[in-house]
Design an enzyme around this catalytic site. Sequence first.
Site, PDB file in Angstrom:
ATOM      1  N   ILE A  11     127.675  20.089 -67.656  1.00  0.00           N
ATOM      2  CA  ILE A  11     128.657  19.131 -68.212  1.00  0.00           C
ATOM      3  C   ILE A  11     127.583  17.875 -69.215  1.00  0.00           C
ATOM      4  O   ILE A  11     127.704  17.645 -70.167  1.00  0.00           O
ATOM      5  CB  ILE A  11     129.452  18.407 -67.417  1.00  0.00           C
ATOM      6  CG1 ILE A  11     130.411  17.913 -68.403  1.00  0.00           C
ATOM      7  CG2 ILE A  11     129.046  17.037 -66.063  1.00  0.00           C
ATOM      8  CD1 ILE A  11     131.159  18.385 -69.561  1.00  0.00           C
ATOM      9  N   SER A  33     116.885  14.262 -62.803  1.00  0.00           N
ATOM     10  CA  SER A  33     117.431  15.693 -62.518  1.00  0.00           C
ATOM     11  C   SER A  33     116.104  16.726 -62.079  1.00  0.00           C
ATOM     12  O   SER A  33     115.043  16.440 -62.159  1.00  0.00           O
ATOM     13  CB  SER A  33     118.007  16.584 -63.328  1.00  0.00           C
ATOM     14  OG  SER A  33     119.212  17.196 -63.202  1.00  0.00           O
ATOM     15  N   ARG A  34     116.543  17.528 -60.893  1.00  0.00           N
ATOM     16  CA  ARG A  34     114.822  18.229 -60.157  1.00  0.00           C
ATOM     17  C   ARG A  34     114.866  19.035 -61.150  1.00  0.00           C
ATOM     18  O   ARG A  34     113.210  19.300 -60.798  1.00  0.00           O
ATOM     19  CB  ARG A  34     115.972  18.528 -58.870  1.00  0.00           C
ATOM     20  CG  ARG A  34     116.768  17.437 -57.319  1.00  0.00           C
ATOM     21  CD  ARG A  34     117.530  18.346 -56.516  1.00  0.00           C
ATOM     22  NE  ARG A  34     118.387  18.937 -57.421  1.00  0.00           N
ATOM     23  CZ  ARG A  34     119.450  20.005 -56.719  1.00  0.00           C
ATOM     24  NH1 ARG A  34     118.728  19.683 -54.979  1.00  0.00           N
ATOM     25  NH2 ARG A  34     119.697  20.511 -57.042  1.00  0.00           N
ATOM     26  N   LYS A  87     133.925  12.296 -63.326  1.00  0.00           N
ATOM     27  CA  LYS A  87     134.699  13.046 -62.475  1.00  0.00           C
ATOM     28  C   LYS A  87     134.202  14.348 -61.236  1.00  0.00           C
ATOM     29  O   LYS A  87     134.145  14.777 -61.960  1.00  0.00           O
ATOM     30  CB  LYS A  87     136.450  12.615 -63.116  1.00  0.00           C
ATOM     31  CG  LYS A  87     136.024  14.240 -64.271  1.00  0.00           C
ATOM     32  CD  LYS A  87     136.293  15.355 -63.992  1.00  0.00           C
ATOM     33  CE  LYS A  87     136.684  16.018 -62.871  1.00  0.00           C
ATOM     34  NZ  LYS A  87     136.639  17.365 -62.983  1.00  0.00           N
ATOM     35  N   ASP A 165     138.843  20.078 -58.777  1.00  0.00           N
ATOM     36  CA  ASP A 165     138.287  19.704 -59.642  1.00  0.00           C
ATOM     37  C   ASP A 165     139.358  19.847 -60.831  1.00  0.00           C
ATOM     38  O   ASP A 165     138.639  18.389 -61.973  1.00  0.00           O
ATOM     39  CB  ASP A 165     137.160  20.176 -59.091  1.00  0.00           C
ATOM     40  CG  ASP A 165     136.028  20.715 -60.238  1.00  0.00           C
ATOM     41  OD1 ASP A 165     135.636  19.429 -60.179  1.00  0.00           O
ATOM     42  OD2 ASP A 165     136.220  20.643 -61.667  1.00  0.00           O
TER      43      ASP A 165
HETATM   44  P1  NAP Z   1     126.423  21.613 -62.949  1.00  0.00           P
HETATM   45  O1  NAP Z   1     125.729  22.168 -63.471  1.00  0.00           O
HETATM   46  O2  NAP Z   1     126.134  22.758 -60.876  1.00  0.00           O
HETATM   47  O3  NAP Z   1     125.438  20.370 -62.115  1.00  0.00           O
HETATM   48  C1  NAP Z   1     124.879  20.105 -62.346  1.00  0.00           C
HETATM   49  C2  NAP Z   1     123.168  19.256 -62.207  1.00  0.00           C
HETATM   50  O4  NAP Z   1     123.451  18.565 -61.111  1.00  0.00           O
HETATM   51  C3  NAP Z   1     122.695  20.655 -61.886  1.00  0.00           C
HETATM   52  O5  NAP Z   1     121.874  21.553 -62.547  1.00  0.00           O
HETATM   53  C4  NAP Z   1     122.002  20.041 -61.103  1.00  0.00           C
HETATM   54  O6  NAP Z   1     120.834  19.414 -61.941  1.00  0.00           O
HETATM   55  C5  NAP Z   1     121.958  18.809 -60.676  1.00  0.00           C
HETATM   56  N1  NAP Z   1     123.111  18.849 -58.349  1.00  0.00           N
HETATM   57  C6  NAP Z   1     123.648  19.898 -58.634  1.00  0.00           C
HETATM   58  N2  NAP Z   1     123.547  19.793 -57.259  1.00  0.00           N
HETATM   59  C7  NAP Z   1     122.215  18.671 -56.421  1.00  0.00           C
HETATM   60  C8  NAP Z   1     122.253  18.040 -55.617  1.00  0.00           C
HETATM   61  N3  NAP Z   1     122.651  18.690 -54.042  1.00  0.00           N
HETATM   62  N4  NAP Z   1     121.194  17.219 -55.291  1.00  0.00           N
HETATM   63  C9  NAP Z   1     121.325  16.633 -56.794  1.00  0.00           C
HETATM   64  N5  NAP Z   1     121.253  16.704 -58.461  1.00  0.00           N
HETATM   65  C10 NAP Z   1     122.280  17.887 -57.842  1.00  0.00           C
HETATM   66  O7  NAP Z   1     128.109  21.164 -62.342  1.00  0.00           O
HETATM   67  P2  NAP Z   1     128.629  20.603 -63.931  1.00  0.00           P
HETATM   68  O8  NAP Z   1     129.855  22.062 -63.718  1.00  0.00           O
HETATM   69  O9  NAP Z   1     127.725  20.143 -64.833  1.00  0.00           O
HETATM   70  O10 NAP Z   1     129.375  19.262 -62.843  1.00  0.00           O
HETATM   71  C11 NAP Z   1     129.011  18.067 -62.968  1.00  0.00           C
HETATM   72  C12 NAP Z   1     130.375  17.152 -62.641  1.00  0.00           C
HETATM   73  O11 NAP Z   1     131.346  17.333 -63.745  1.00  0.00           O
HETATM   74  C13 NAP Z   1     131.425  18.055 -61.832  1.00  0.00           C
HETATM   75  O12 NAP Z   1     131.937  16.272 -61.228  1.00  0.00           O
HETATM   76  C14 NAP Z   1     132.217  17.820 -62.260  1.00  0.00           C
HETATM   77  O13 NAP Z   1     134.215  17.453 -62.094  1.00  0.00           O
HETATM   78  C15 NAP Z   1     132.361  17.454 -63.919  1.00  0.00           C
HETATM   79  N6  NAP Z   1     132.803  18.196 -65.074  1.00  0.00           N
HETATM   80  C16 NAP Z   1     132.322  19.199 -65.084  1.00  0.00           C
HETATM   81  C17 NAP Z   1     133.058  20.193 -66.221  1.00  0.00           C
HETATM   82  C18 NAP Z   1     132.595  21.692 -66.304  1.00  0.00           C
HETATM   83  O14 NAP Z   1     132.948  21.817 -67.306  1.00  0.00           O
HETATM   84  N7  NAP Z   1     131.914  22.554 -65.700  1.00  0.00           N
HETATM   85  C19 NAP Z   1     133.807  19.430 -67.423  1.00  0.00           C
HETATM   86  C20 NAP Z   1     133.845  18.137 -66.492  1.00  0.00           C
HETATM   87  C21 NAP Z   1     133.648  17.933 -65.937  1.00  0.00           C
HETATM   88  P3  NAP Z   1     119.216  19.498 -60.865  1.00  0.00           P
HETATM   89  O15 NAP Z   1     119.381  20.876 -60.461  1.00  0.00           O
HETATM   90  O16 NAP Z   1     118.171  19.309 -61.963  1.00  0.00           O
HETATM   91  O17 NAP Z   1     118.760  18.134 -60.358  1.00  0.00           O
END
Ligand code: NAP
Length: 303
Positions: A11, A33-34, A87, A165
Amino acid sequence: MKIALAGIGKIAIDQHVPAIAKSPDWELAATISRSGKVDGVEAFTDIDIFLDARPDVTVVSLCMPPQPRYPYAEKALRAGRHVMLEKPPGQTLAEVHALTALAQEMGVSLYATWHSRMARGVVGAKAWLAGKTVTKAHITWREDVRKWHPGQDWVFTPGGMGVFDPGINALSVLTEILPAPVHLTAATLEFPENRDTPIAAALTFSGGVSAEFDWRQEGPQTWDIDMETDEGTLALRHGGNQLWIDGREVAGNSGIDGEYPALYAVMADLVKTGTRDVDLAPMVHVADAFSLGRRVTTVPFLF
Ligand code: NAP
């Protein structure tokens, strides 16, 4: 204003980075970010090192999944930074109450964002519904988890909320536009036998309101809200981006590209005015669904 983005994943890259780049209010000054990075932006892998090194960056936007988010938010607030939360704003209600109290104590802004509330049809829907009586409402939120969360096992681990979610986006719209609040009265949650969170949910609320959330829909995706009132019907399509009144389209299009720029405009306002915006109404319904929900076990899910 200088802003840091933490949790560079799907996101952040899809929505936050482009929204910040287009905004007249913000300069993306750092990432935390890691492993994720943004070209041309100073990258930190550790929040403590970032907070020490960049006191000039006064705002932090947290985009990682809800489970690891609280310690990042707490550290940023304790360091006197304004904080914006993706969110859902946390993995539990109590976490977000604690962050709200801390933000108040530190005198900084905290914004629990709900991107779907910024969809193009939502303001018009709320205005049209004001003063009317909703007699029936149904939410249909059916999407493909493999498309929107490719390989993201966190959605199926505790705190990831499963199908809530995306479902919480529908609830964020519902709680924004309804002229009178409703409460959950029954729920059925379908858990894959190898997972800790539901892949589908059917919800019944007071006031004739119901919802179905399903993460197994392939092909066209459905994010619809249909309402009947004492003075006509309303429909929101494409996640709130299209508004129909009495069968006639009155606003919007099918894209979500206006939602994140609108969130960043609100955050700029909150920081400038020293205020906070934390509305937990959508998350209360999710907590109630886990509290009241009848559990049904379904076939295992693998990405
Ligand atoms: P994601 O790509 O799986 O995670 C985002 C980043 O968070 C990862 O690339 C990772 O970056 C970091 N992360 C993951 N686990 C972690 C941990 N245990 N500790 C620290 N950093 C961690 O998820 P996403 O889809 O972007 O979603 C993230 C948020 O955005 C959620 O709350 C979701 O509801 C919201 N969202 C998502 C979407 C969608 O379409 N996917 C749409 C709207 C809102 P590093 O490995 O570089 O640390």
